[in-house]
Design an enzyme around this catalytic site. Structure first.
Site, PDB file in Angstrom:
ATOM      1  N   GLU A   1       0.818  -1.200   0.000  1.00  0.00           N
ATOM      2  CA  GLU A   1       0.000   0.000   0.000  1.00  0.00           C
ATOM      3  C   GLU A   1       0.859   1.261   0.000  1.00  0.00           C
ATOM      4  OE1 GLU A   1      -0.424  -2.602   1.873  1.00  0.00           O
ATOM      5  OE2 GLU A   1      -2.373  -3.360   1.221  1.00  0.00           O
TER       6      GLU A   1
ATOM      7  N   GLY B   1      14.172  -3.197  -0.764  1.00  0.00           N
ATOM      8  CA  GLY B   1      14.054  -2.138  -1.753  1.00  0.00           C
ATOM      9  C   GLY B   1      14.803  -2.387  -3.043  1.00  0.00           C
ATOM     10  N   GLU B   2      15.053  -3.662  -3.383  1.00  0.00           N
ATOM     11  CA  GLU B   2      15.814  -3.954  -4.599  1.00  0.00           C
ATOM     12  C   GLU B   2      15.017  -4.752  -5.629  1.00  0.00           C
ATOM     13  OE1 GLU B   2      20.417  -3.638  -3.919  1.00  0.00           O
ATOM     14  OE2 GLU B   2      19.681  -5.564  -3.157  1.00  0.00           O
TER      15      GLU B   2
ATOM     16  N   ARG C   1      10.133 -12.362   0.885  1.00  0.00           N
ATOM     17  CA  ARG C   1       9.322 -11.155   1.084  1.00  0.00           C
ATOM     18  C   ARG C   1       9.827 -10.351   2.263  1.00  0.00           C
ATOM     19  NH1 ARG C   1       6.038  -7.568  -1.527  1.00  0.00           N
ATOM     20  NH2 ARG C   1       4.440  -6.727  -0.145  1.00  0.00           N
TER      21      ARG C   1
ATOM     22  N   ASN D   1       1.979  -7.866  -6.278  1.00  0.00           N
ATOM     23  CA  ASN D   1       1.643  -7.027  -7.429  1.00  0.00           C
ATOM     24  C   ASN D   1       2.333  -7.476  -8.717  1.00  0.00           C
ATOM     25  OD1 ASN D   1       0.986  -4.964  -9.144  1.00  0.00           O
ATOM     26  ND2 ASN D   1       1.968  -3.342  -7.966  1.00  0.00           N
TER      27      ASN D   1
END
Length: 425
Positions: free
Chosen positions: A61, A309-310, A268, A334
């Protein structure tokens, strides 16, 4: 009645909540250095001028609202945007991705009356945009008492949650009356929100279509591209417990077909890296671990990317993505993110978090759906060996993403009256 009872009980729950935060911190789920934020005692000064508070649930989100943050900042030069989340992972991502100093991150307060009141007294938001499917009674009630304009954005409401709220219709209507407007991802969810009491509920589309390609560090991309060379690469991305074993089994099968195949394995939650490394060691696969600073060598069959963040880097490197969370009943992640970076998407039977998105992409020929983990290795092998089929599927998925990228325009148009009321723009 239930709202008053809840508020009374939570007034007494301070010690229990503090103990819970301690337990979460011991598991790496809370940031001890920023606990004051969770307890409604923020230290970051409130910016001058108008402030929009945007609350997102977690990683997915919070990433989805980045285009909205950019558009809000562009609408008014004296505006600041505060994004709150509740997880350590999402906080770290927001610290990297938010355009400081006009946009910044804070942890959402726990739903205790004192924490909520302290939070709102300090920040005094002019507008609240809630991107969350969990409705915290004390927090929402306090927003309503202060008469702050408030909208539910990119809203999702599962059938299960809807059924639970319908058992307490009066409480639902009272709680959700804080929202002047609900912008739902689908027509089904807009109807559910209207039934629960948000009269102005509209189907606008999914902001996750509007995010644009994920970024990647150019130096890191160049370094990995150089060491990987012409090896066939695939990724099992955003895996959850149980899926790493599937990834390892599939990679072992793929190595029998082509021994130089490289798996990029991306849990994750990076804090599971040690656990996943243990599984790789036990399996006998040679691997390198990114969190330790290593690059994959020629003899490594797997690269454990237990970093944060990669994903933009991962999808640029791997022409085939197997989507984590879809082979366990998690609901998937997603598929737009790999699609925008030309990585062909394979998913399992559990993509219920993205039902309409998946249906549209599948109808366009942009996704490959599998019934179970035994089909992963043959599917990956087929796509890696056939660039024509692979590129056609990737192009179809990217086309769906680009056609729907205007969701942010519809959101901004729908929010215009509330923005005006809040003195924004």
């Amino acid at each position: 009645m239930l709202e008053s009872l809840y508020r009374g009980l939570t007034r007494l729950a301070g010690p229990a909540v503090s103990h819970l935060l301690d337990k979460r911190a011991a598991r790496g789920k809370e940031d001890l250095a920023r606990r004051h934020e969770r307890l409604g005692r923020p230290r970051h000064p409130r910016p001058t001028g108008r402030l929009v508070w945007l609350h997102a649930a977690s990683v997915g989100e919070s990433l989805a609202v980045l285009p909205l943050v950019d558009r809000l900042l562009a609408a008014s030069p004296d505006l600041s945007v505060m994004v709150t989340t509740g997880t350590v992972t999402s906080a770290a991502l927001m610290e990297r991705r938010l355009p400081a100093p006009r946009a910044f991150h804070q942890y959402v307060p726990v739903d205790l009356p004192g924490a909520v009141d302290g939070f709102l007294a300090h920040w005094r938001p002019d507008l609240v945009l809630w991107v969350e499917s969990e409705f915290w009674p004390n927090l929402l009630s306090a927003i309503r008492r202060r008469a702050v304009p408030c909208a539910l954005v990119n809203a999702r409401l599962s059938q299960k949650s809807f059924a639970n709220w319908r058992r307490v219709p009066g409480t639902a209507r009272r709680l959700l009356s804080v929202f002047d407007l609900a912008l739902a991802q689908t027509a089904v969810e807009a109807k559910r929100l209207r039934v629960l009491g948000i009269t102005d509920s509209r189907a606008i589309g999914n902001l996750k279509y509007s995010g644009g390609p994920l970024p990647a560090d150019e130096a890191a991309l160049a370094a990995l591209t150089a060491v990987i060379g012409t090896r066939p690469v695939w990724t099992f991305a955003s895996t959850h417990a149980g899926e790493e074993a599937m990834a390892i089994a599939a990679q072992q099968a793929l190595l029998e077909i082509r021994p130089d195949t490289l798996l990029l394995l991306v849990p994750r939650h990076p804090d599971r890296g040690g656990e996943v490394a243990g599984m790789l060691s036990t399996s006998g696969l040679s691997f390198a671990r990114r969190s330790g600073g290593a690059l994959p060598g020629a003899d490594d069959s797997a690269y454990l990317m237990d970093t944060l963040g990669e994903m933009g880097l991962v999808f640029r490197l791997a022409p085939v993505t197997v989507m984590g969370g879809s082979f366990m009943p998690v609901g998937g992640h997603n598929p737009i993110e790999p699609a925008l970076l030309n990585s062909t998407v394979i998913h399992g039977p559990h993509m219920f978090n993205f039902t309409e998105m998946v249906a549209e992409m599948r109808a366009a020929g942009g996704l490959l759906s599998l019934d179970g983990p035994d089909a992963i290795a043959p599917a990956v092998a087929g796509l890696l060996s056939d660039p024509v089929v692979r590129n056609a599927q990737a192009d179809a998925a990217r086309g769906v993403a680009l056609r729907n990228a205007t969701a942010i325009d519809r959101v901004m148009e729908a929010l215009a009256p509330l923005l005006a009321r809040a003195g924004v723009g």
